[in-house]
Design a protein around this motif. Structure first.
Motif, short mmCIF file in Angstrom:
data_model
loop_
_atom_site.label_atom_id
_atom_site.label_comp_id
_atom_site.label_asym_id
_atom_site.label_seq_id
_atom_site.Cartn_x
_atom_site.Cartn_y
_atom_site.Cartn_z
N ILE A 1 0.89 5.35 1.19
CA ILE A 1 0.27 6.54 1.78
C ILE A 1 1.06 7.73 1.25
O ILE A 1 2.28 7.75 1.34
N ASP B 1 0.86 10.40 -7.30
CA ASP B 1 0.05 9.41 -7.98
C ASP B 1 0.32 9.39 -9.47
O ASP B 1 -0.25 8.56 -10.19
N LYS C 1 -9.45 0.50 5.21
CA LYS C 1 -9.51 0.09 3.81
C LYS C 1 -9.04 -1.36 3.67
O LYS C 1 -9.62 -2.14 2.92
N VAL C 2 -7.97 -1.71 4.40
CA VAL C 2 -7.45 -3.08 4.30
C VAL C 2 -8.46 -4.06 4.85
O VAL C 2 -8.65 -5.15 4.30
N GLU D 1 -0.58 0.24 -12.29
CA GLU D 1 -0.23 -0.56 -11.11
C GLU D 1 1.18 -1.10 -11.19
O GLU D 1 1.56 -1.67 -12.20
N GLU E 1 -10.45 -8.94 -4.98
CA GLU E 1 -9.82 -7.71 -5.46
C GLU E 1 -8.31 -7.80 -5.45
O GLU E 1 -7.65 -6.97 -6.02
N TRP F 1 0.84 -1.18 0.00
CA TRP F 1 0.00 0.00 0.00
C TRP F 1 0.88 1.23 0.00
O TRP F 1 2.04 1.18 0.38
N ASP G 1 -3.07 4.85 -2.03
CA ASP G 1 -4.29 4.41 -1.34
C ASP G 1 -4.88 5.49 -0.46
O ASP G 1 -6.07 5.71 -0.47
N VAL G 2 -4.03 6.18 0.33
CA VAL G 2 -4.54 7.20 1.24
C VAL G 2 -3.71 8.46 1.05
O VAL G 2 -2.49 8.39 0.95
N MET H 1 -11.04 -5.11 2.37
CA MET H 1 -10.60 -5.69 1.08
C MET H 1 -11.12 -7.10 0.94
O MET H 1 -10.99 -7.91 1.84
N LEU I 1 -6.22 3.75 6.41
CA LEU I 1 -5.71 2.68 5.57
C LEU I 1 -6.08 1.33 6.15
O LEU I 1 -6.42 0.40 5.41
#
Lengths: 161, 169, 409
Positions: free
Chosen positions: A99, A121, A150-151, B169, A158, A97, A127-128, A154, A147
């Motif tokens: 941040i 990005d 979010k985890v 990704e 996904e 992940w 992710d955050v 999941m 986060l």
């Protein structure tokens, strides 16, 4: 709940596989040491004794990407540093992940010029996002907890193979 | 102007033909490009041990001179500060190096090459220092764009979102 | 976005020794992401086993283009970017910028503002040295020092937040004085710091100064003589540890430093241990200066009354037409400086922080150049690191006390 009523105090808990995996991922998520600029100092403050991040599982910061799950991009990313960042992200094993800490990593921040990547990005999927210049250690911890939420939500379908 | 600076300025004027000016207590002397190495050596002998700063200013669109290279000296033994300004033309700008006299001029001159495009003859290692090695252009020149990217507000959010290069990704 | 460049020995043959080209020694990359390089510094090491034959720094991974970006903003807006240069010494950067602008436009600063500036700058110096101590001790594997130093730093950051609302990038010191007066709790908080901190410094000394592990790792490592320092343009604690007592606060005083009585610590050995002792003593002297400034602090305004450069207080805008016009002009186009160029330097925790500011009569700085101390201090690293082990190189980098925002701007 039926089987739990029967087992009582035998010390057995029931849960789903996804919840168990999410619990183990969030309780010992090791961030990679990726402090670039001023936000790195606030990240170090968050790791230190006053705002302790080890309470949330981040006991230590791993300098090696092969041994970490989380990359906290703390600070401004320049065009010279961007390929290094991507290479380190590629070297991290799944699941991973990111941040994006601070304004410069999220959107370019105060610096809108030739040298700074306007938002990390553009280089790695984030992710955050944690806003602030630099964000307070409490803000970073809030981002980490989001986060974790979010985890925990999941689903296995996904997860990238 | 500080009293101890006066004899030094007179020596500089006699030997190198400098033009001295003063602004808000700072003294600066303008001298031509060919004499800069000899002047720096002379200043080091006179007691200016520290090269505090080496930078340049771009006066585009003026072409002659386009750049002014500024040398800032500090004397610790005499407690004095002095500035030297060297005008440099815009077409093929170049100066002799002083990195054999003051070793910190090594990286400072590399920075001037990187940011302004001013070449230094005799420099042992003239390559880019702050920008990536394959960068084109010299960023601190006035005709180099700032690289300003349009900020994303709510009214243009969608159109910028479409052209922003998000990472895969 | 450019790709990572592959560098071969042939590109660097003028910088490495003969043995590298023959293949006897190894070129190793101590990359931009490394726990001990204190930021994004890349070192190309030529290694013979564990011994460093030559060391080539590669900087620019944090180059933010601040100088060019400041040319596009007015004087008031450009100050915000100055915090982010040397992010350990944010108040000092603001002070350097404010002093430069005040010198350029010839602006007065009231005495109360001067003494509060001194208090905050010295507290910031203490905080910067705490981070240096914590991180360089962490590199030498004294891990608990990191936690102690950051615990102390929280007190200082509380004071900064009390004055300005922000922990690090305060922008509290502005041309003409300060943003606003300090709150009533300021004095009590600073006196509390002055009571607690001397004992804490004694704790650090007890832990590290006579520790045989510390002495083994730092005594006699990374020596630089005084003349070499000056030739490299090195200033600050590194210069003072090599014997030359040059401190801009004493020798070219600014901001009222001449009225305070403090020592400038110097040592002669010029190695890592001497730099450690110099910085530790500077921390004590910083507390002494804060004590004197707090005792002597006069009452009065904290901003200059020159309305051409300093905005009027909000209460005046409702009653005076001139105040409204001044406020309007300052907020829309900003103040303009007369044509000319100045150089003004302050003593940051790393050395001489200078600002070269040139104006062409407009409301934006035509050229601003920051003479940052870590840029020159880092140039001495290859000379200091010939023939040392890699572990010693880590100790030397820690003692130079670089901040990559300072190096790359």
């Amino acid at each position: 709940m039926g089987i739990e009523q029967k087992l009582g105090n035998l010390g057995v808990a029931t849960t789903t596989l996804e919840q168990a995996v999410a619990w183990s991922r969030t309780n010992a998520m090791w961030p990679m040491l990726f402090g670039l600029a001023c936000c790195a100092i606030e990240m170090m403050s968050a790791q230190a004794a006053h705002y302790d991040m080890s309470r949330f599982g981040m006991e230590l910061m791993r300098p090696s990407p092969r041994q970490s799950d989380l990359m906290i991009v703390a600070g401004r990313v320049t065009r010279k540093m961007a390929p290094v960042l991507r290479r380190l992200y590629d070297q991290m094993p799944e699941p991973k992940w990111v941040i994006s800490m601070g304004d410069c990593a999220s959107c370019g921040g105060v610096f809108n010029n030739y040298a700074i990547v306007q938002g990390v990005d553009e280089v790695v999927p984030v992710d955050v996002y944690v806003a602030g210049c630099p964000p307070r250690p409490e803000a970073l911890i809030h981002g980490v907890l989001r986060l974790y939420e979010k985890v925990q939500s999941m689903k296995f379908a996904e997860v990238k193979s | 102007m500080e009293k101890k600076l006066q004899p030094i300025l007179e020596k500089l004027e006699k030997e190198f033909g400098t033009a001295v000016s003063e602004y808000r207590g700072d003294t600066s002397a303008v001298l031509p490009a060919e004499k800069i190495v000899a002047a720096c050596q002379r200043l080091q002998d006179l007691g200016f041990e520290l090269l505090s700063a080496l930078t340049a200013v771009d006066y585009w669109p003026e072409e002659k001179p386009r750049f002014h290279v500024i040398y800032q000296f500090t004397s610790i033994s005499l407690n004095l500060v002095l500035t030297l300004r060297v005008p440099v033309p815009g077409i093929k700008p170049s100066l002799p190096t002083i990195s054999h006299i003051f070793r910190n001029a090594n990286w400072r001159e590399r920075e001037l090459w990187d940011m302004f495009g001013i070449k230094f003859h005799g420099h042992p290692d003239l390559r880019r220092i702050l920008m990536p090695a394959d960068w084109e252009g010299h960023p601190l020149r006035k005709d180099y764009p700032l690289g300003y990217e349009e900020p994303q507000f709510t009214f243009n959010y969608e159109e910028i979102n479409l052209r922003k290069p998000y990472a895969k990704e | 976005m450019t790709d990572i460049q592959e560098i071969t020995v042939q590109d660097l043959k003028h910088l490495v020794s003969e043995r590298a080209i023959q293949g006897e020694t190894v070129l190793l990359n101590m990359g931009p992401q490394h726990p001990s390089t204190h930021g994004v510094l890349r070192l190309l090491l030529e290694l013979d086993g564990e011994v460093v034959v030559s060391c080539i720094p590669d900087i620019g991974f944090l180059h933010t283009g601040i100088e060019k970006n400041m040319e596009a903003k007015t004087y008031a807006k450009a100050e915000v970017m100055s915090d982010r240069l040397d992010y350990m010494n944010t108040v000092g950067n603001n002070l350097a910028y404010s002093l430069a602008v005040e010198k350029l436009v010839d602006l007065d600063v009231p005495a109360r503002a001067q003494s509060i500036r001194v208090i905050l700058t010295e507290l910031q110096r203490f905080a910067s040295h705490l981070v240096w101590l914590g991180t360089s001790a962490l590199d030498l594997a004294a891990m608990s020092m990191f936690l102690y130093c950051f615990r102390e730093r929280e007190y200082i950051l509380d004071v900064m937040e009390m004055c300005s609302g922000q922990r690090m990038m305060t922008t509290y010191i502005r041309p003409g004085g300060l943003w606003r007066d300090v709150p009533v709790e300021f004095e009590a908080a600073v006196r509390d710091i002055l009571k607690k901190f001397p004992k804490r410094i004694d704790e650090y000394e007890a832990l590290l100064t006579r520790n045989p592990l510390m002495l083994d790792r730092t005594y006699g490592i990374g020596k630089l003589t005084g003349e070499e320092c000056l030739n490299f343009g090195v200033t600050g604690p590194m210069l003072r540890a090599s014997g030359i007592a040059w401190d801009l606060r004493k020798d070219r005083p600014y901001c009222g430093y001449e009225q305070y009585d403090f020592k400038v610590p110097t040592r002669t050995e010029g190695d890592v241990y001497a730099r450690y002792l110099v910085r530790l003593e500077e921390m004590r002297q910083a507390l002494k200066i804060v004590q004197q400034a707090l005792d002597k602090m006069p009452l009065g305004p904290v901003r200059s009354q020159n309305r051409k450069y300093v905005p009027p207080p909000r209460s005046e805008i409702g009653v005076s037409m001139e105040a409204l016009i001044h406020h309007f002009k300052l907020w829309t186009e900003g103040y303009s400086a007369p044509k000319g160029a100045i150089y003004s330097a302050v003593e940051s925790p790393r050395g001489e922080l200078g600002v070269y500011l040139e104006s062409d009569g407009g409301s934006k700085p035509y050229r601003i150049h920051w003479r940052t101390p870590s840029f020159d201090n880092l140039q001495s690293l290859p000379a200091m690191s010939k023939g040392v082990l890699v572990a010693d190189l880590v100790a030397i980098i820690g003692s130079v006390d670089i901040v990559l925002g300072d190096v790359d701007r």
